[in-house]
Structures are given as structure tokens and as C-alpha cells.
Design an enzyme around this catalytic site. Structure first.
Site, PDB file in Angstrom:
ATOM      1  N   GLN A  98       0.819  -1.214   0.000  1.00 41.12           N
ATOM      2  CA  GLN A  98       0.000   0.000   0.000  1.00 41.12           C
ATOM      3  C   GLN A  98       0.853   1.265   0.000  1.00 41.12           C
ATOM      4  O   GLN A  98       2.057   1.233   0.277  1.00 41.12           O
ATOM      5  CB  GLN A  98      -0.912   0.011   1.220  1.00 41.12           C
ATOM      6  CG  GLN A  98      -0.179  -0.036   2.553  1.00 41.12           C
ATOM      7  CD  GLN A  98      -1.136  -0.178   3.717  1.00 41.12           C
ATOM      8  OE1 GLN A  98      -1.450   0.793   4.383  1.00 41.12           O
ATOM      9  NE2 GLN A  98      -1.608  -1.406   3.967  1.00 41.12           N
ATOM     10  N   GLU A 135       2.917   8.280   8.318  1.00 43.06           N
ATOM     11  CA  GLU A 135       2.974   7.300   9.400  1.00 43.06           C
ATOM     12  C   GLU A 135       4.389   7.190   9.953  1.00 43.06           C
ATOM     13  O   GLU A 135       5.367   7.455   9.259  1.00 43.06           O
ATOM     14  CB  GLU A 135       2.569   5.913   8.896  1.00 43.06           C
ATOM     15  CG  GLU A 135       1.167   5.798   8.370  1.00 43.06           C
ATOM     16  CD  GLU A 135       0.869   4.415   7.818  1.00 43.06           C
ATOM     17  OE1 GLU A 135      -0.310   4.128   7.578  1.00 43.06           O
ATOM     18  OE2 GLU A 135       1.816   3.621   7.613  1.00 43.06           O
ATOM     19  N   HIS A 264       4.779   0.284   0.497  1.00 44.45           N
ATOM     20  CA  HIS A 264       5.298  -0.491   1.619  1.00 44.45           C
ATOM     21  C   HIS A 264       4.330  -1.605   1.996  1.00 44.45           C
ATOM     22  O   HIS A 264       3.158  -1.590   1.636  1.00 44.45           O
ATOM     23  CB  HIS A 264       5.547   0.406   2.840  1.00 44.45           C
ATOM     24  CG  HIS A 264       4.319   1.092   3.358  1.00 44.45           C
ATOM     25  ND1 HIS A 264       3.812   2.251   2.808  1.00 44.45           N
ATOM     26  CD2 HIS A 264       3.456   0.772   4.378  1.00 44.45           C
ATOM     27  CE1 HIS A 264       2.734   2.630   3.458  1.00 44.45           C
ATOM     28  NE2 HIS A 264       2.481   1.737   4.422  1.00 44.45           N
ATOM     29  N   ARG A 283      -4.088   0.548  -2.311  1.00 45.32           N
ATOM     30  CA  ARG A 283      -3.461  -0.768  -2.242  1.00 45.32           C
ATOM     31  C   ARG A 283      -2.938  -1.205  -3.603  1.00 45.32           C
ATOM     32  O   ARG A 283      -3.505  -0.866  -4.639  1.00 45.32           O
ATOM     33  CB  ARG A 283      -4.455  -1.795  -1.692  1.00 45.32           C
ATOM     34  CG  ARG A 283      -4.859  -1.487  -0.252  1.00 45.32           C
ATOM     35  CD  ARG A 283      -5.920  -2.442   0.279  1.00 45.32           C
ATOM     36  NE  ARG A 283      -6.223  -2.119   1.676  1.00 45.32           N
ATOM     37  CZ  ARG A 283      -7.127  -1.229   2.055  1.00 45.32           C
ATOM     38  NH1 ARG A 283      -7.825  -0.568   1.143  1.00 45.32           N
ATOM     39  NH2 ARG A 283      -7.325  -0.972   3.339  1.00 45.32           N
TER      40      ARG A 283
END
Length: 405
Positions: A98, A135, A264, A283
Site C-alpha cells: 500500500q 505514518e 510499503h 493498495r
């Protein structure tokens, strides 16, 4: 200062032991437990616990007095919402391949899908909100991940080492254009292959990986990655895509920052993850969920750069993990002796979580004991908070926004 009760997300790739043991519940758990969410995400918010009774959600608490919760200088900046989501992530199986959009891409995609009339919960919707989703993952155990595209020259060497005749044309495609454009061309070719071609090509690559893993040497870990993914996702284009990605291993306390456009997949291990409070995921494979190839290609960054591993910086007794994101900042504290104290930085909403040992947290609003798996919400109004560890090796994580860091 509010004690929290946090929801567990039971995704199929989750662990049956990590979160159960962290929470002091029977292990192994009856079903996989993938993520423990600490925050105010609309899909599954934390709830406040008072006198051993579950009270309002963290969303409701913030809505009742956003100035007290977020701070007068942050209410408008965060539109009255908690800007980050903290998670304990526990993976026994690989997650989907994703990437996440930039802020500009997310805003444009959200507006575009709204104009198309796509329902907010439609399974083929890419953008469920107008926000980006940077993130940071900090390892609690040894943590394995695929992160970002490997340098093209190195991927050519890996493809040749696999020695699969059916890969020869693809290998030469990348060798003739060993850079971001070549990576884009090869990735696009692989991810759009007909299923009939994948059903022959992926097993052939799997056989090459068996030979390469048995030989040992430079590409042994990459060969094992191919085998692991092809066994779990036979005939999936994501198995081919994984050949082009960096395999990264984090030791406890090491972290990875995943900016927009970084392709990743987390493979295995447990970590503390913090992110902007968004649901936007594009995705690329290793999943039965919706894959939108044109939109994924629109956001992917094919510039080859090794993924940086962050060990953090000392910050007044904490280890601070810096990123460009303003929505979050993660800090970690590990007690080196039987008694150690640390001051919680003031400013904005914060969530403090204990993953091992025990600690006493003190503020003007009261005193609470933190055991493994427990956490508290600290509103902006709670200043001068002090934490005293009660056992050597106590480990705490503190999430806040990235303003004024």
C-alpha cells in the site's frame, strides 16, 4: 487526565498473543488481534474510564470542550479533531502492499469521488476523507517490512540472480532504463498483467526463489520474502512488485517514517504506530480488497532512496522521533533504573501509553497508575504532568501533535 479503554481490531493478519498479553488477557486469543487503537478515530474511538465504568468516547469528550482538550491555539488548526491516531500493531502475517496520498492528492481525490456520488463506505472508494496519512512505526519486537523502491541497478542484479527465463524480458526492460522511469514502467507492467499470465509467472518466480534461498548469499532474505508472499498470495501481482522493494528489519526502539507515495508492506512483528487521523489507503496487491491501479500510480514515488531507520534524539529524558508531519510526534521513555522520573512536555492533546513495567502519572487533576496495556488522554489543559517509573525497564510512549516540537 483520563484513563482510556481502547478497541482491538481483529484483522486476519493479526497476532493471537501480542495484544492479548499486553492487555493481560488470555493468550492465545480466540481470534487474531491486529491493532489496538488509541485515539478518536470515528470508526472506533477510545472511551474514557471513570471509577471502573466506561463513559463517553474520546470524540465526545473532545467535542464537549475542544479548547480544554486541544488547546486554544489548536482548535481551529485541527478543526476540533484529534489530529493523530496511535496504534499497537501486531502482525503475524504480511499486510497489504500500500501507499498513502499527499495532502493535495487526498483533498483532490476526496472531492472527485464525492462529485462521482460514491458513498463514504463504498468498497471501491479510495478517499474516505480529505486528509493525508503520513505514518511512523517504532518497533516493539524485531519488525520486518518492505519499504520503498530499491535502486534499479540492484533490482536488476536480483532479477538476474533469480535466473527465471520468464523474467528475462522484464529484467532487460529495467536494465535499459535503470532509474525511476524504468521502475515505473516495470511496476506498471507487472501490476497490470492478466491473471492467466500471473498464474504461470508467479510460480516460476517462486521456483527461482527456492533455488536462490538454498544457495544463500547476497539475496537470501529477498528470496525468502518472495517465498513467504507467494505461499500466502499465490498468483498475486504484489509478489512480483515485492521484488523491487527494500526489505528492512527494525530492532526494538528503531523506527521508520513513511511519507506520501512510499510503497510499503509490513511483514511481521509488533510496533507502536502513529499516523495522521485518516483512512486513505491505496493498495497495490497482497490483499483481496480494492486495488485501483491508475490511482495508485498517480501517487507512487518511484525515486530510489534507501529507507532511513530512525533511532530518535534525546529530548529531556525522552527519545523523540522527528518527522516532517505536523499532525503527530512520537516520544519513547525507557527507565534505566528502579526509579526514574520524566516530565511530559506541555502543549496540545497527548496520549501516554505503557507497554512494559509500571509507572505513576501525576498532574493537577489527579494520580493514575499505568500498567502494561493501559493509557491515558492528557488534554492541553493538563500541564506539568510528571511520570515516575515503578520498575526498571518500564517503557512508555507519548503521542502528541508536531506543533512546537
Amino acid at each position: 487526565m483520563e484513563l482510556l479503554e481502547n478497541p482491538v481490531r481483529p484483522y486476519a493478519w493479526g497476532s493471537r498473543t501480542v495484544i492479548a498479553e499486553l492487555l493481560g488477557r488470555p493468550s492465545p486469543s480466540p481470534h487474531p488481534q491486529a491493532e489496538l487503537w488509541l485515539g478518536a478515530h470515528p470508526a472506533d474511538p477510545s472511551h474514557v474510564v471513570r471509577d471502573d465504568v466506561t463513559a463517553e468516547s474520546l470524540i465526545e469528550l473532545i467535542d464537549a470542550d475542544p479548547v480544554r482538550a486541544l488547546g486554544p491555539d489548536r482548535v481551529d488548526r485541527w478543526s476540533g479533531r484529534l489530529p493523530f491516531l496511535l496504534k499497537v500493531l501486531a502482525a503475524d502475517e504480511p499486510l497489504s502492499l500500500q501507499a498513502h496520498p499527499s495532502a493535495e492528492q487526498a483533498a483532490a481525490g476526496f472531492e472527485r469521488e464525492n462529485a462521482m456520488g460514491l458513498p463514504a463506505d463504498a468498497p471501491d472508494r479510495n478517499y474516505r476523507d480529505p486528509n493525508h496519512k503520513p505514518e511512523l512505526i517504532c518497533a516493539l519486537t524485531e519488525f520486518h517490512a518492505l519499504v520503498g523502491f530499491r535502486e534499479a541497478d540492484a533490482s536488476v542484479r536480483l532479477l538476474r540472480a533469480l535466473d527465471v527465463p520468464a523474467l528475462a524480458a522484464y529484467t532487460e526492460l529495467l536494465a535499459a532504463q535503470p532509474g525511476p522511469d524504468g521502475l515505473r514502467a516495470l511496476f506498471t507492467t507487472w501490476i497490470t498483467l492478466p491473471q492467466s499470465v500471473l498464474d504461470d509467472l508467479v510460480p516460476a518466480v517462486q521456483e527461482g526463489a527456492v533455488r536462490l534461498a538454498a544457495a544463500g548469499g547476497e539475496w537470501c532474505m529477498e528470496a525468502r520474502t518472495i517465498l513467504e508472499l507467494s505461499e500466502r498470495y499465490p498468483g498475486d501481482a504484489g509478489v512480483l512488485a515485492s521484488i523491487l522493494l527494500n526489505r528492512t528489519v527494525l530492532q526494538p526502539g528503531e523506527a521508520l517514517h513513511l511519507p506520501a507515495g512510499n510503497l510499503h508492506a509490513y511483514l511481521s512483528g509488533a510496533g507502536m504506530e502513529v499516523m495522521a487521523n485518516s483512512d486513505n489507503v491505496l493498495r497495490g496487491g497482497l490483499t483481496p480488497k480494492h486495488v485501483d491501479v491508475p490511482e495508485l500510480l498517480r501517487v507512487l514515488d518511484f525515486a530510489a532512496a534507501p529507507p532511513p531507520i530512525c533511532t530518535g534524539h534525546p529530548d529531556r529524558g525522552w527519545i523523540r522521533y522527528d518527522t516532517p508531519a505536523v499532525e503527530f510526534c512520537l516520544r519513547r521513555f525507557v527507565a534505566e533504573g528502579p526509579q526514574a522520573s520524566v516530565v511530559v512536555p506541555d502543549g496540545g492533546p497527548r496520549i501516554l501509553a505503557c507497554t512494559s513495567g509500571s509507572a505513576i502519572i501525576r498532574s493537577d487533576s489527579g494520580v493514575l497508575k499505568l500498567a502494561p496495556g493501559t493509557s491515558v488522554f492528557l488534554p492541553d489543559a493538563d500541564a506539568g504532568v510528571v511520570v515516575d517509573s515503578a520498575a526498571p525497564g518500564t517503557q512508555l510512549f507519548l503521542a502528541g501533535d508536531g506543533l512546537g516540537v
